[in-house]
Design an enzyme around this catalytic site. Structure first.
Site, mmCIF file in Angstrom:
data_model
loop_
_atom_site.group_PDB
_atom_site.id
_atom_site.type_symbol
_atom_site.label_atom_id
_atom_site.label_comp_id
_atom_site.label_asym_id
_atom_site.label_seq_id
_atom_site.Cartn_x
_atom_site.Cartn_y
_atom_site.Cartn_z
ATOM 1 N N ARG A 160 19.953 52.935 75.119
ATOM 2 C CA ARG A 160 20.124 51.739 76.202
ATOM 3 C C ARG A 160 21.562 51.068 75.644
ATOM 4 N NH1 ARG A 160 14.777 52.920 76.750
ATOM 5 N NH2 ARG A 160 14.548 53.381 78.989
ATOM 6 N N ASP A 189 18.024 59.252 76.190
ATOM 7 C CA ASP A 189 17.644 58.594 77.615
ATOM 8 C C ASP A 189 18.691 58.533 78.667
ATOM 9 O OD1 ASP A 189 15.615 56.877 79.011
ATOM 10 O OD2 ASP A 189 14.817 56.466 77.351
ATOM 11 N N HIS A 266 13.266 60.742 81.697
ATOM 12 C CA HIS A 266 14.170 59.859 80.938
ATOM 13 C C HIS A 266 15.188 60.839 80.578
ATOM 14 C CE1 HIS A 266 12.165 55.904 80.439
ATOM 15 N NE2 HIS A 266 11.043 56.612 80.452
ATOM 16 N N ASP A 321 6.815 60.619 77.926
ATOM 17 C CA ASP A 321 6.178 59.289 78.637
ATOM 18 C C ASP A 321 6.978 59.124 80.024
ATOM 19 O OD1 ASP A 321 8.969 58.988 77.315
ATOM 20 O OD2 ASP A 321 8.864 56.686 77.876
ATOM 21 N N GLU A 322 6.323 58.464 80.993
ATOM 22 C CA GLU A 322 6.747 58.110 82.435
ATOM 23 C C GLU A 322 7.564 59.306 83.114
ATOM 24 O OE1 GLU A 322 7.470 53.370 81.694
ATOM 25 O OE2 GLU A 322 9.159 54.538 80.642
ATOM 26 N N THR A 463 16.237 48.525 73.750
ATOM 27 C CA THR A 463 17.365 47.800 73.586
ATOM 28 C C THR A 463 18.124 47.608 74.839
ATOM 29 O OG1 THR A 463 18.547 49.964 73.058
ATOM 30 C CG2 THR A 463 17.627 48.732 71.281
HETATM 31 C C1 ACM Z 1 7.776 53.768 76.635
HETATM 32 O O1 ACM Z 1 7.499 52.443 76.495
HETATM 33 N N1 ACM Z 1 8.229 54.193 77.707
HETATM 34 C C2 ACM Z 1 7.230 54.847 75.555
#
Ligand code: ACM
Ligand code: ZN
Length: 683
Positions: A160, A189, A266, A321-322, A463
Site C-alpha cells: 500500500r 497487493d 488482491h 484472503d478476501e 499501510t
Molecule cells: C486481511 O486483513 N485481509 C488479511
C-alpha cells in the site's frame, strides 16, 4: 527436573518476582539479589564447551571480550577496568529451545542457554539491564526466562506504501530488541508488487508502480498503474540481492523473514501486467487470478520458486484472503476446471488453488500459511492458518488439525488509531490503543491440547494510511511491545499498569534515539464522556423502537440509550454505541414514565467515514401527548455531514416543554451507511 514441574515453579516465580523491573517483554522470573555489578570492566569468558562458545559467539557474546558493558550506556571504557568473568553453561535438562538464565553477581555473569536463540535472548536482556544501570553498575539479579510462544511476529504491508530497504532493517532491529522472531512481509497487493522476480519483469517494470503516491488518492481515484521511470510514478521494489542481504542480517538477529505472495485475490497489479492470468483479461486488472487457466499455476509456481530461493523460511505465506471470485462463474476455463476436478462449486476453486500450491511448497520442503478464509475449503492439515477475522475461528481451525498463528484484527491490527482519532493523523478505522492490544488473551478458553496448535501471535501493520517510514515508527511503536509481551508471556497474567509504565519509559528511550515512536506519555486516551456514567432525567426510561437497532451493534439492547453509558472511541460490538442500518434508521419513542418539565434533549452521533458511519442528514424531535398529537420541537437537515477524522457531534434541542413522550427520528440520507448513537440525555 521434569518439564512440567520446572514450568510450574517458573510460573510461581513469575507472579512472585517480576514486579519492579523494566524489561519488555517481561521475563518469566526476576529475582533481585544483593549487591551490584560494575560495568567498567573487560571479561574473561569461560564457556563450558566449544559448542557453547560457538552458539554464544553466533549470538554476539564475543563482543564482550573486547568492549565493556558500559558501551551499552554510550560510554567508552575507561583505562583502569578490572576483569569480570562470564561463566557459560548449558541446561542439562531443559528442552525449551529459547530458554536462558542470567545471574548477575558482583564479579560474575552466570549465563545458561541451550541454543543460539537462548544465548541471544540472554545478551539482549543483559544489554537492556546495562543500558538502565545506576551509577555505573547493574543491580544484581537472577533471571530465568523462556517464551510461551514460538512465533512472535509482525507483518508489514509494503504494498500500500513502499518503504526504502533501511526501514526493513529498522523493523528487524526492533523485533530483535523485544525478542521477537518473525517479520512477515506483505510483498504483493493491488497497490503494488514489491519483489524482483527475474522471470516476470513486468512485475517490477509496471506492477510495482502506480500513478498516485498516497494510497487513498490512488484507491479512490484512477487505480491505474504506471511504468518504472515515469516522472509521476510512485512505487518501488526490493531486488533479490537486497532481500538476500536483509534475510542474512535478520537471521543473525534471530529473525526469520516470511514472504507473502497474495493469491488468488488482491492481485490486480499482476493481472494488469499479465492480462492472461485473469478470467476477463481486463487491462485495468482483475482482483482474482483465473484458477481455470493452467498458466496461472505456471506463473504462481515460477514466482514461488524464486521466492523460496531468496527466502529460506520454511513458512511461506500465500494470502488467500478476501477473494471476491466474481469472474469465475462466467469463465469457461473456470467452469471446465470445476468439471474436470469434480469440485462442488465454482467457489471451491479457491480451495483447489491453495491445495495445489500447498503441495508445490510441500514437495520443496516448505509449509504454507494462509489467511483464515481458507478454512472455508477443505485444506490439508499442514496448511497453517493465520487468524485475522474472528477469534472464534481459532478452535475451528485447530479442530480440523491446523496449526494457527493468531493475528485477530480486533487486537493485533496496528493500523487503527492508537489515541483520540479526532486528533489525527488519519488511520484505518477503529480505536485500538496500547491497552487494547495488550488486553488480548491469546490462549484464553483453549485446552492444553488446543494450545499445542497455537504457533504464536503476530501484529499486522496494514499501510493504507501509513505513507512514510516515520509513520511506520509511530504506528508500530509502542504497540509492537504489547504483541512482544503477549507472545513471550502467553498473555494470561495481565498487569497493564506495570506494562504501560515500562512502555512509556521505552517510548522515551526510543524517541531519545531519534525513532519517532508515538509519545505514549502524552496519550490523551478514550473520549472523556465515556469514562463515567451520565445522570439525567431519562435514565432507566423505556425506549420503544419503531425501527430495530442492528443485531451486532446492540450496546446492550433495549436499555442502551437510557443506561447512562456513553460511547468511547471504540464503536465496535460491545461498545456503548448502538448502531442502526435498517431503512429509516432511527425511529423511536422515549417514554419518561410521567409528564415532566423538559429543557434539553441531547444525543451524540458518531462519525467515521471509513466504516460508513455518518452523522444524520435529517433529525427530528417531537413531544407527543396522550392522544398521540405531536408538537415538533426541532427538525434539522443537512445534505452531507462528513468529517475526515472520526468524531462525535451532539444533536438535540433546548427549550421548555412538559411532556411524557418524545418521538425521535434520524436518517442518514443519500450516503446510506450507519447511524451510531449512545444515549438520549434529557434534562
Ligand atoms: C486481511 O486483513 N485481509 C488479511
Ligand atoms: Zn477463470
Amino acid at each position: 527436573m521434569r518439564q512440567s514441574s520446572l514450568l510450574l515453579s517458573l510460573l510461581f516465580l513469575w507472579t512472585a518476582g517480576v514486579k519492579g523491573q523494566s524489561l519488555i517483554p517481561s521475563p518469566l522470573t526476576y529475582q533481585p539479589l544483593t549487591g551490584s555489578h560494575p560495568l567498567e570492566r573487560t571479561y574473561r569468558i569461560e564457556p563450558e564447551s566449544k559448542a557453547i562458545w560457538r552458539e554464544a559467539k553466533a549470538a554476539g557474546w564475543d563482543v564482550l571480550q573486547s568492549s565493556s558493558l558500559s558501551a551499552y550506556r554510550g560510554h567508552s571504557a575507561s583505562r583502569n577496568r578490572n576483569q569480570g568473568i562470564i561463566s557459560m553453561a548449558c541446561y542439562a535438562d531443559d528442552p525449551r529451545p529459547e530458554a536462558y538464565a542470567l545471574r548477575i553477581t558482583p564479579d560474575t555473569l552466570w549465563v545458561k542457554a541451550n541454543t543460539t536463540d537462548g544465548w541471544r535472548h540472554a545478551l539482549t536482556t543483559l544489554r537492556r539491564l546495562a543500558a538502565d544501570a545506576n551509577n555505573g553498575a547493574i543491580p544484581c539479579v537472577s533471571i530465568e526466562d523462556a517464551p510461551a510462544m514460538a512465533w512472535r511476529g509482525v507483518m508489514l504491508d509494503v504494498s500500500r506504501h513502499f518503504y526504502p530497504i533501511p526501514t526493513l532493517y529498522n523493523v528487524v532491529d526492533w523485533l530483535a530488541r523485544y525478542k521477537m522472531n518473525r517479520l512477515h512481509l506483505h510483498l504483493t497487493d493491488a497497490a503494488g508488487w514489491r519483489m524482483e522476480i527475474k522471470r516476470y519483469p513486468l512485475l517490477t517494470k509496471q506492477a510495482a508502480w502506480r500513478d498516485a503516491a498516497l494510497w487513498k488518492t490512488w484507491w479512490n481515484g484512477t487505480r491505474a498503474y504506471a511504468h518504472e521511470g515515469d516522472t509521476a510514478a510512485y512505487g518501488g521494489y526490493y531486488t533479490q540481492k537486497q532481500l538476500r542481504q536483509l534475510v542474512k542480517y535478520a537471521s543473525r538477529r534471530g529473525v526469520t523473514i516470511v514472504p507473502e505472495i497474495e493469491m488468488p485475490a488482491h492481485s490486480e497489479e499482476v493481472t494488469a501486467a499479465y492480462l492472461e492470468l485473469s478470467c476477463t483479461h481486463d487491462p485495468k486488472g482483475q482482483p482474482d487470478f483465473c484458477p481455470g487457466n493452467e498458466g496461472t499455476f505456471t506463473f504462481l509456481q515460477n514466482v514461488l520458486a524464486e521466492v523460496m530461493d531468496v527466502f529460506p523460511s520454511t513458512d511461506i505465506h500465500v494470502g488467500g484472503d478476501e477473494a471476491g471470485k466474481a469472474a469465475w462463474p462466467t469463465c469457461s476455463l473456470c467452469r471446465q476446471r470445476v468439471k474436470d476436478e469434480d469440485l462442488p462449486s465454482v467457489q471451491a476453486l479457491q480451495g483447489y488453488l491453495i491445495r495445489r500450491i500447498a503441495a508445490y511448497a510441500r514437495e520443496r520442503g516448505r509449509r504454507i500459511i494462509a489467511w483464515d478464509e481458507v478454512l472455508d475449503d477443505s485444506m490439508p492439515t499442514d496448511v497453517q492458518v493465520m487468524i485475522w477475522r474472528d477469534t472464534t475461528t481459532v478452535r475451528k481451525a485447530i479442530a480440523r488439525g491446523h496449526d494457527v498463528i493468531l493475528a485477530p484484527g480486533a487486537f493485533c491490527y496496528l493500523d487503527a488509531y492508537q489515541d483520540d482519532p479526532s486528533l489525527g493523523p488519519e488511520a484505518n478505522g477503529a480505536y485500538r490503543p496500547l491497552s487494547r492490544v495488550y488486553g488480548y488473551r491469546p490462549l484464553a478458553g483453549l485446552s492444553v491440547e488446543e494450545r499445542s496448535h497455537i504457533r504464536g501471535i503476530q501484529g499486522c501493520l496494514w499501510t493504507e494510511y501509513v505513507p512514510t517510514p516515520a509513520d511506520v515508527e509511530r504506528m508500530l511503536l509502542p504497540r509492537l511491545l504489547a504483541i512482544a509481551e503477549n507472545g513471550w508471556t502467553g498473555g494470561c497474567e495481565k498487569d497493564y499498569a506495570s506494562f504501560r509504565q515500562r512502555a512509556v519509559a521505552e517510548c522515551n528511550r526510543l524517541r531519545a534515539q531519534g525513532i519517532q515512536a508515538f509519545n505514549l506519555g502524552a496519550e490523551v486516551g478514550d473520549r472523556p464522556a465515556s469514562r463515567q456514567p451520565v445522570w439525567h432525567k431519562a435514565r432507566g426510561a423505556k425506549v420503544i423502537y419503531h425501527r430495530p437497532y442492528n443485531n451486532t451493534y446492540t450496546a446492550g439492547g433495549e436499555t442502551a440509550l437510557t443506561d447512562g453509558r456513553r460511547g468511547g472511541w471504540d464503536y465496535g460490538a460491545g461498545s456503548a454505541w448502538q448502531g442502526f442500518i435498517s431503512r429509516g434508521r432511527i425511529d423511536l419513542t422515549l417514554d419518561l414514565g410521567k409528564v415532566m418539565d423538559v429543557r434539553r434533549v441531547a444525543m451524540d452521533f458518531f462519525q467515521s467515514a471509513g466504516p460508513e458511519i455518518y452523522l444524520p442528514s435529517s433529525f427530528r424531535i417531537a413531544a407527543v401527548d396522550e392522544a398521540g398529537q405531536e408538537t415538533e420541537l426541532v427538525t434539522r437537515s443537512e445534505t452531507t455531514v462528513r468529517h475526515t477524522l472520526p468524531s462525535v457531534e451532539t444533536w438535540g434541542w433546548q427549550g421548555e416543554i412538559r411532556t411524557r413522550y418524545l418521538h425521535i427520528q434520524a436518517n442518514s440520507g443519500p450516503l446510506g451507511g450507519w447511524l451510531f448513537t449512545d444515549e438520549i440525555i434529557v434534562e
